[in-house]
Scaffold this active site. Sequence first.
Site, short mmCIF file in Angstrom:
data_model
loop_
_atom_site.label_atom_id
_atom_site.label_comp_id
_atom_site.label_asym_id
_atom_site.label_seq_id
_atom_site.Cartn_x
_atom_site.Cartn_y
_atom_site.Cartn_z
N SER A 127 0.84 -1.20 0.00
CA SER A 127 0.00 0.00 0.00
C SER A 127 0.87 1.24 0.00
CB SER A 127 -0.86 -0.01 1.27
OG SER A 127 -1.49 1.23 1.45
N TYR A 151 -1.39 -0.73 10.73
CA TYR A 151 -1.71 -1.32 9.43
C TYR A 151 -0.58 -1.06 8.43
CZ TYR A 151 -3.66 -1.68 4.75
OH TYR A 151 -3.84 -1.98 3.42
N LYS A 155 2.38 -3.63 6.53
CA LYS A 155 2.74 -3.71 5.11
C LYS A 155 4.25 -3.59 4.93
CE LYS A 155 -1.40 -4.15 3.31
NZ LYS A 155 -1.79 -5.50 2.88
#
Length: 340
Positions: A127, A151, A155
Amino acid sequence: MAKPAVLVTGGLGYIGSHACVALAEAGYRPVIVDNLGNAKASVLERIRELTQSDISFHRADVRERQALGALLARERVQAVLHFAGWKAVGESVEKPVMYYENNVGGTIALLAAMAEHGVRRLVFSSSATVYGEPERLPLTEDHPLRPVNPYAKNKLVIEHILADCAVADAGFHYAALRYFNPIGAHPSARLGEDPRGVPNNLLPYVAQVAVGRRPSLRVWGRDYATPDGTGVRDYIHVMDLAQGHVAALAYLERRARSITANLGTGRGYSVLEVVSAFERASGKSIPLEFHPRRAGDVAQSYADASFAARELGWRARLGLEAMCRDAWRWQSGNPEGYPD
Ligand code: NAD
Ligand code: WQD
């Protein structure tokens, strides 16, 4: 000749479901694994309908390493597209362990099963959030990586693990694709984005206002240093994104090397521009309420998309108008999302 089997983890989710259709169109045989943690079983019927084929589905958790390994062998899997994971930024702040456990833990179990069964090609859903607050725009792949929430850190940790695996095994190759803001739906309106509860993201929220499920859009901040004061993002049509995965898979086969690339259009749009485009596409008016900035938001984020164009031979083709048209077709055709 048998079609090459590609395992699609999280293949019943928003992006994975569209990728399954793109894979089938490109001559692959998608094999789906999903634990239905954030998807409905009815998505499978829609994928089968669009691909006109009896796509194989296994309800399983990617953290179940043994089961995954058995599946890789039984289905003769050649490569993996790894979408499975949790994706709500706010929830990751409240439940970091749950996020590391599923997102990082799931990837580790998958990599172990792949190594055990000699599957050595992986395309990973990274992302643009790994960049954190942009120091310069557009964002190039060599921009510093300073993720600001669990989050985003998941990644980045996974990107590091993949790089380490590629060093340890010269035959293992991966593509880490840093998506910008995926929106839109399959043009048939049979697949689309169906968030649970109140949508966190802009487009599904706007679509639910247009279809009458919510009274108005809350615009988070109008005092950013952007032309109209609202946040600017690089929205990318989910069909283009799906094609990006096919291109990445072809790259791994052709070039036998790993790659980390942005997938975006390279063009930023403000919240108000998106709202106007959606109003034009839907013929509905979207009432707005202006609120203070949302914590953790950046003013602007958009890609330098040239590396993917050069290396993968892929670029986004669909513009904001098509994104809004297809999102509206999906939302108006499926006002309550997928059936249970
Ligand atoms: P999604 O939630 O719709 O899809 C994820 C799917 O994975 C769901 O169907 C869910 O049931 C499944 N899943 C979750 N954990 C699992 C597990 N342990 N085992 C098996 N299945 C599991 O999300 P999406 O929008 O399709 O995103 C797909 C991937 O792309 C995610 O990794 C996400 O972080 C990443 N991504 C998404 C966006 C976005 O804005 N949608 C942007 C950048 C990156
Ligand atoms: C876009 C713009 C909001 C909702 C998030 C994740 C990111 C990635 C994609 C996975 C911003 C504004 C939004 C609303 C609003 N996901 N907005 N009212 O924040 O760029 O990215 O999804 O990797 O990690 O952080 O996307 O769609 O939430 O917001 O005004 O109700 O719309 O402030 O400017 P974001 P978004």
